[in-house]
Design an enzyme around this catalytic site. Structure first.
Site, PDB file in Angstrom:
ATOM      1  N   CYS A   1      37.115  48.576  23.226  1.00 21.87           N
ATOM      2  CA  CYS A   1      36.582  49.859  23.695  1.00 21.87           C
ATOM      3  C   CYS A   1      36.028  50.707  22.556  1.00 21.87           C
ATOM      4  O   CYS A   1      34.899  51.201  22.625  1.00 21.87           O
ATOM      5  CB  CYS A   1      37.641  50.604  24.499  1.00 21.87           C
ATOM      6  SG  CYS A   1      39.060  51.215  23.538  1.00 21.87           S
TER       7      CYS A   1
ATOM      8  N   HIS B   1      42.126  54.643  24.822  1.00 23.25           N
ATOM      9  CA  HIS B   1      40.906  54.090  25.423  1.00 23.25           C
ATOM     10  C   HIS B   1      39.782  55.097  25.270  1.00 23.25           C
ATOM     11  O   HIS B   1      40.003  56.309  25.268  1.00 23.25           O
ATOM     12  CB  HIS B   1      41.122  53.756  26.901  1.00 23.25           C
ATOM     13  CG  HIS B   1      40.009  52.930  27.479  1.00 23.25           C
ATOM     14  ND1 HIS B   1      39.883  51.578  27.223  1.00 23.25           N
ATOM     15  CD2 HIS B   1      38.951  53.258  28.270  1.00 23.25           C
ATOM     16  CE1 HIS B   1      38.816  51.110  27.846  1.00 23.25           C
ATOM     17  NE2 HIS B   1      38.229  52.113  28.481  1.00 23.25           N
TER      18      HIS B   1
ATOM     19  N   HIS C   1      31.869  51.386  29.317  1.00 26.87           N
ATOM     20  CA  HIS C   1      32.986  51.062  28.425  1.00 26.87           C
ATOM     21  C   HIS C   1      33.286  49.570  28.475  1.00 26.87           C
ATOM     22  O   HIS C   1      32.803  48.844  29.351  1.00 26.87           O
ATOM     23  CB  HIS C   1      34.232  51.867  28.815  1.00 26.87           C
ATOM     24  CG  HIS C   1      34.821  51.498  30.149  1.00 26.87           C
ATOM     25  ND1 HIS C   1      36.174  51.350  30.359  1.00 26.87           N
ATOM     26  CD2 HIS C   1      34.238  51.242  31.351  1.00 26.87           C
ATOM     27  CE1 HIS C   1      36.401  51.039  31.625  1.00 26.87           C
ATOM     28  NE2 HIS C   1      35.260  50.974  32.248  1.00 26.87           N
TER      29      HIS C   1
END
Length: 345
Positions: free
Chosen positions: A261, A309, A321
């Protein structure tokens, strides 16, 4: 890296369950099931356990990324120190050689007392001229000795610094190995839970190949006219991240063909000429924080309380993402999980 069903809008019961489920509770749930056994829970319970394991793995991945970045920096500093040490050693060698020549010359000329040498010489004027040169050479030698001592002290300091950096690199490599083991263990646990489900149960829990690999068409985004990128570099970063749609998630990767990520954010902004920190925790402080309602394309959206994240806002209530292992870079709703901050680099 937690998994999310794309068809579930924000505020549904499933989102609420994912929000309140703690990693510790998920680990406890998994610990009660024998490895490789058919899970007794339904698909939704398995989904919650796998999501928690993915979240733990992503936390460990960000720690791995930080240790990897540190190791890379340490290797660069060690190489620079080694180059400096080589130059300092060359200087020490030259000074020692020069002093050796002076010492040999003085040894050859120093057999008699200077007054006797002057008494018996057939060329007093020449002797006095040579004596003056010798005196200047002695002064030069004193200066060289001083420079040699300084160079040797510098060399010792450089060696000590290099030794400390090497020891730190060894510790960082051990951290890398430990964090890599943690990530792999969490992912293996998740994989065993998924594999124990029947095909229909996997599909019900959102683990089918179609869900994991689905990427929306990369046509024009449903962006609002008032939400244009705040800068040219933000627009370039959005273009880069859209170009990565469909790329696989690989933990510890920052492109160009696979990403985790934070690696995706790092790569996209590098393409725009801006270097972000490597981890999502560091990216949390990589710019000005703005309210979620004021997010604009190119902003980083940081998720979870531990900032484990990160995604990029691209407009129209969507982010792009790298979700989790087995999935590919894709669009998802900006509210797919609890938002910690919106960062404008």
């Amino acid at each position: 890296m937690a998994s999310h069903r794309r068809c579930a809008p924000p505020g549904t019961a499933r989102t609420a369950r994912a929000t309140v489920l703690s990693a510790a509770a998920a680990a406890a749930l998994y610990a009660t099931a024998p490895a490789g056994a058919q899970p007794q829970e339904g698909p939704e319970q398995v989904r919650a356990q796998v999501d928690a394991l993915y979240q733990q793995a992503e936390r460990a991945t960000q720690s791995y990324d930080a240790a990897l970045e540190k190791a890379t920096g340490l290797r660069g500093r060690i190489e620079a120190l080694q180059s400096e040490m080589a130059r300092t050693q060359q200087s020490v060698n030259r000074l020692r050689d020069g002093l050796g020549v002076i010492a040999a010359a003085e040894y050859r000329d120093g057999g008699l007392d200077p007054s006797l040498t002057l008494l018996f010489t057939s060329d007093p004027d020449g002797y006095l001229e040579r004596a003056a040169l010798t005196e200047r050479a002695r002064h030069h030698r004193a200066g060289q000795l001083h420079r040699l001592r300084l160079a040797e002290r510098t060399l010792r300091q450089q060696r000590a610094q290099a030794g400390a950096r090497l020891a730190e690199l060894d510790r960082t490599r051990a951290q890398l190995a430990a964090r890599k083991t943690t990530v792999q263990r969490k992912l293996n646990q998740a994989r065993r839970l998924i594999d124990a489900l029947a095909p229909a149960q996997r599909a019900a829990a959102g683990f089918g190949a179609a869900q994991n690999n689905r990427v929306e068409a990369a046509g024009p985004l449903p962006d609002l006219p008032t939400l244009a990128p705040v800068s040219g570099r933000a627009a370039e970063a959005v273009a880069a991240v859209r170009g990565a749609l469909g790329s696989p998630y690989v933990w510890g990767s920052s492109g160009p063909s696979a990403f985790d990520c934070s690696g995706l954010m790092y790569w996209a902004y590098q393409r725009a000429g801006t270097t972000l920190p490597r981890t999502s925790q560091e990216q949390l402080t990589a710019g000005r924080h703005v309210p979620l309602g004021q997010a604009r394309p190119g902003d980083l959206v940081i998720y979870r309380n531990d900032a484990s994240h990160v995604a990029m806002y691209v407009g129209g209530g969507k982010v792009i993402h790298a979700p989790y292992p087995g999935a590919r870079v894709r669009y998802d709703p900006v509210t797919m999980m609890p938002v910690t901050a919106v960062v404008r680099p």
